[in-house]
Design a protein around this motif. Structure first.
Motif, mmCIF file in Angstrom:
data_model
loop_
_atom_site.group_PDB
_atom_site.id
_atom_site.type_symbol
_atom_site.label_atom_id
_atom_site.label_comp_id
_atom_site.label_asym_id
_atom_site.label_seq_id
_atom_site.Cartn_x
_atom_site.Cartn_y
_atom_site.Cartn_z
ATOM 1 N N ASP A 78 0.925 -1.058 0.086
ATOM 2 C CA ASP A 78 -0.066 0.101 -0.056
ATOM 3 C C ASP A 78 0.649 1.133 0.098
ATOM 4 O OD1 ASP A 78 -2.196 -1.460 0.068
ATOM 5 O OD2 ASP A 78 -2.709 -0.992 2.008
ATOM 6 N N MET A 79 1.786 1.010 0.946
ATOM 7 C CA MET A 79 2.837 2.419 0.773
ATOM 8 C C MET A 79 3.481 2.815 -0.603
ATOM 9 S SD MET A 79 4.111 1.964 4.639
ATOM 10 C CE MET A 79 5.139 3.451 4.613
ATOM 11 N N GLU A 80 3.900 1.464 -1.085
ATOM 12 C CA GLU A 80 4.581 1.852 -2.369
ATOM 13 C C GLU A 80 3.784 2.143 -3.386
ATOM 14 O OE1 GLU A 80 6.011 -2.290 -3.180
ATOM 15 O OE2 GLU A 80 8.054 -1.848 -1.853
ATOM 16 N N ASN A 81 2.250 1.549 -3.592
ATOM 17 C CA ASN A 81 1.212 2.276 -4.303
ATOM 18 C C ASN A 81 1.141 3.811 -4.438
ATOM 19 O OD1 ASN A 81 1.185 -0.237 -5.702
ATOM 20 N ND2 ASN A 81 -0.607 -1.005 -4.258
ATOM 21 N N ALA A 82 1.051 4.043 -3.007
ATOM 22 C CA ALA A 82 0.858 5.501 -2.601
ATOM 23 C C ALA A 82 2.053 6.472 -3.028
ATOM 24 C CB ALA A 82 0.681 5.873 -1.240
ATOM 25 N N ALA A 83 3.155 5.836 -3.038
ATOM 26 C CA ALA A 83 4.410 6.445 -3.095
ATOM 27 C C ALA A 83 4.502 6.614 -4.910
ATOM 28 C CB ALA A 83 5.787 5.739 -2.653
ATOM 29 N N ARG A 84 4.178 5.666 -5.625
ATOM 30 C CA ARG A 84 4.209 5.525 -7.140
ATOM 31 C C ARG A 84 3.096 6.552 -7.381
ATOM 32 N NH1 ARG A 84 5.269 -0.131 -7.456
ATOM 33 N NH2 ARG A 84 3.142 -0.402 -6.819
ATOM 34 N N GLU A 85 2.131 6.522 -6.892
ATOM 35 C CA GLU A 85 0.973 7.543 -7.407
ATOM 36 C C GLU A 85 1.176 8.854 -7.116
ATOM 37 O OE1 GLU A 85 -2.598 6.465 -5.388
ATOM 38 O OE2 GLU A 85 -2.976 4.374 -6.348
ATOM 39 N N ASN A 86 1.741 9.343 -5.701
ATOM 40 C CA ASN A 86 2.196 10.629 -5.432
ATOM 41 C C ASN A 86 3.609 11.189 -5.950
ATOM 42 O OD1 ASN A 86 -0.272 10.752 -4.096
ATOM 43 N ND2 ASN A 86 0.461 10.256 -2.281
ATOM 44 N N GLY A 87 4.418 10.083 -5.978
ATOM 45 C CA GLY A 87 5.848 10.345 -6.053
ATOM 46 C C GLY A 87 6.156 10.673 -7.631
#
Length: 172
Positions: A78-87
């Motif tokens: 979940d954290m990796e997905n959020a980072a991909r989406e935001n980053g």
């Protein structure tokens, strides 16, 4: 009890290797099983099968580890997905930077708060279990977790630009 445990070590290791399919993980599982069995030896009913009792402990420890590992993978995913989406679009910090930031913020908390948050949040123990482990009253444990979350939110808010503060605080 101890002689029975020692005699059953090869059987425990064999069952652990079957469950884990990894020799190193099997050794860890056997060690965890022995520690749990010694801690709960008063619960063993004389006249029953020590082997069955130990295998039950070992199986339960294995399933607990699998559940914890699956939950950890889910959280990291979940954290990796959020980072991909935001980053990718917003120039956000890479996942490793965010994890290091969280690590640093956790270590800024007082020991009692950090331990309480890890037990209840990361290890998914109940407040009652965490209170027992910390030898603290239930209300104290709830207050420590609440204060730890508040302090973490404040630390996260201070480290983020204004537009990201609200989202990060709500994630904690």
């Amino acid at each position: 009890m101890r002689q029975g445990l020692a005699a059953l070590l090869p059987d425990l290791r064999g069952f652990a290797r079957f469950l884990t399919r990894d020799p190193a993980a099997a050794d860890d599982l056997v060690q965890d099983t022995i520690v749990r069995a010694l801690a709960a030896q008063a619960q063993f009913m004389p006249g029953t099968s020590l082997k069955a009792w130990l295998f039950t402990i070992e199986r339960n420890a294995f399933h607990e580890h699998c559940r914890r590992h699956a939950r950890e993978k889910e959280i990291v995913g979940d954290m990796e997905n959020a980072a991909r989406e935001n980053g990718g679009e917003n120039g956000g910090a890479p996942m490793t930077d965010q994890m290091l930031d969280l690590h640093d913020m956790l270590w800024q908390l007082p020991d009692e708060y950090r331990v309480a948050l890890i037990l209840v949040g990361a290890q998914e123990l109940t407040y009652e279990e965490a209170a027992q482990i910390c030898d603290a009253p239930l209300g104290t444990m709830k207050a420590r977790v609440s204060r730890a979350r508040s302090k973490l939110a404040a630390l996260a808010g201070a480290a983020l630009p204004d537009d990201e503060k609200y989202n990060k605080i709500n994630e904690i």
